[in-house]
Enzyme design. Structure first.
Site, short mmCIF file in Angstrom:
data_model
loop_
_atom_site.label_atom_id
_atom_site.label_comp_id
_atom_site.label_asym_id
_atom_site.label_seq_id
_atom_site.Cartn_x
_atom_site.Cartn_y
_atom_site.Cartn_z
N CYS A 159 9.69 30.62 -31.84
CA CYS A 159 10.89 30.44 -31.02
C CYS A 159 10.96 29.05 -30.39
CB CYS A 159 10.93 31.51 -29.93
SG CYS A 159 12.35 31.35 -28.85
N CYS B 211 12.35 28.95 -26.85
CA CYS B 211 11.41 29.42 -25.81
C CYS B 211 10.33 28.36 -25.56
CB CYS B 211 10.68 30.69 -26.25
SG CYS B 211 11.70 31.92 -27.04
N ASP B 212 9.81 27.77 -26.61
CA ASP B 212 8.60 26.95 -26.48
C ASP B 212 8.79 25.46 -26.75
OD1 ASP B 212 7.23 29.31 -25.99
OD2 ASP B 212 6.89 29.67 -28.11
#
Ligand code: NAP
Length: 312
Positions: free
Chosen positions: A134, A137-138
């Site tokens: 992701c 997300c990261d």
């Protein structure tokens, strides 16, 4: 034990849309949102192909909107994970992770799909330490660093484009000599200066140390012999999806890849009174709008079926 007329398991575009239709049909649906409310699409930064949003919308925003619409018609949306089902007799039995038990007259399954991994030992070792599925997300961990994305589909391209805006350089590791992604997305990737596509390569090993990922060893898919190392601090895996059907194994008919088999042109599964919609039964289109459409269909099928099959 709580009695539910229509239980909806899962909460992406399919589940929330089913909830809109089921609540408007007075089925008093209870939606069990699962561990990731809104589903996989909430990780997508920008959705430009969902009708009704001429300027585009984030996946998270889209899910909030559909959820709100379902709540407007009093859908009972609960942040619970269903961990056990018994579909052998009606009413069906459900249990959530906290041990709460429910009986349901009908069930709509919309548990969706989850990102597939490469299956390398080193990938598992560095998961969360540089290996991710992701970018939204990261990605911020890799500001101005070099990263790599594996895969050549729409997800991989979207991840690469997102990362290109944050990172110094993005390698795309593509096992064939073509991308699978939609033409417009391919063009955007190819025009992006800091994306380099490494054609006909696949990861052989994720390299790293105590600090996390330091690189990826690639092997040529042309000769299956030549290896090359690239220095990257992050590896984003975007090689497709797997349906979330663990809960239903042995109880519903699944295909050889684990997708729920629905009857032609409807949402009926192999068990009467259990319907499926969205990515858990769709390996062909896997689009938010299609998932939403099948969610509507499942709620309509469910409503009609309940009318014809009232619980005595
Ligand atoms: P996908 O279309 O199945 O593409 C997977 C990619 O990963 C392909 O390039 C595939 O290579 C590669 N791959 C698979 N296994 C691999 C392995 N073991 N090692 C290296 N590479 C591997 O998956 P997706 O990109 O997640 O897309 C899934 C569906 O969602 C598609 O229908 C897509 O259109 C849709 N989607 C749409 C949007 C959008 O419309 N905005 C965004 C994201 C996803 P090969 O091509 O050689 O098989």
């Amino acid at each position: 034990m709580e009695n539910i007329k229509c239980a909806i398991i899962g909460s992406g575009p399919a589940g929330y849309t089913a909830a809109i239709y089921a609540s408007r049909a007075a089925l008093n649906p209870v939606v069990f949102e699962g561990a990731a409310p809104g589903g996989q699409i909430t990780m997508t930064e920008q959705i430009d192909n969902f009708p009704g949003y001429p300027e585009g919308i984030s996946g998270f925003g889209l899910m909030q909107d559909i959820r709100k619409q379902a709540e407007r018609f009093n859908a009972d949306i609960r942040s619970k994970v269903i961990s056990k089902v018994d579909l052998s007799k009606r009413p069906f039995y459900l249990q959530d992770e906290d041990g709460n038990e429910y009986m349901a007259q009908s069930i709509i399954i919309s548990t969706g799909a989850t990102a597939r991994w490469l299956g390398l030992e080193s990938e598992t070792k560095f998961r969360g330490q540089g290996v991710s599925t992701c970018a939204t997300c990261d990605g911020f961990f890799y500001r101005k660093k070099d990263v790599a994305v594996v895969g050549g589909g729409d997800t991989a391209c979207a991840e690469a484009l997102y990362l290109a805006g944050i990172c110094n350089k993005v390698y795309m590791i593509v096992r064939r000599d073509v991308l699978r992604a939609t033409a417009i997305v391919q063009k955007m990737v190819k025009e992006k200066e800091n994306i380099e596509i490494l054609w006909q390569q696949k990861p052989l090993e994720v390299l790293g140390d105590d600090s996390g990922v330091t690189g990826v060893r690639l092997i040529s898919t042309k000769d299956n012999t030549t290896t090359t190392d690239i220095d990257v601090m992050g590896l984003f895996v975007a090689v497709g999806n797997e349906p979330k059907t663990e809960l239903f194994k042995g109880q519903l008919e699944l295909d050889d890849e684990g997708y729920i088999i629905t009857k032609p042109h409807c949402s009926y599964t192999s068990v009467e009174g259990v319907f499926a919609c969205g990515d858990v039964q769709d390996k062909r289109y896997r689009q938010a709008i299609v998932a939403a459409g099948t969610g509507a269909a499942a709620a309509i099928d469910c409503e009609r079926w309940l009318l014809e099959n009232p619980l005595k």
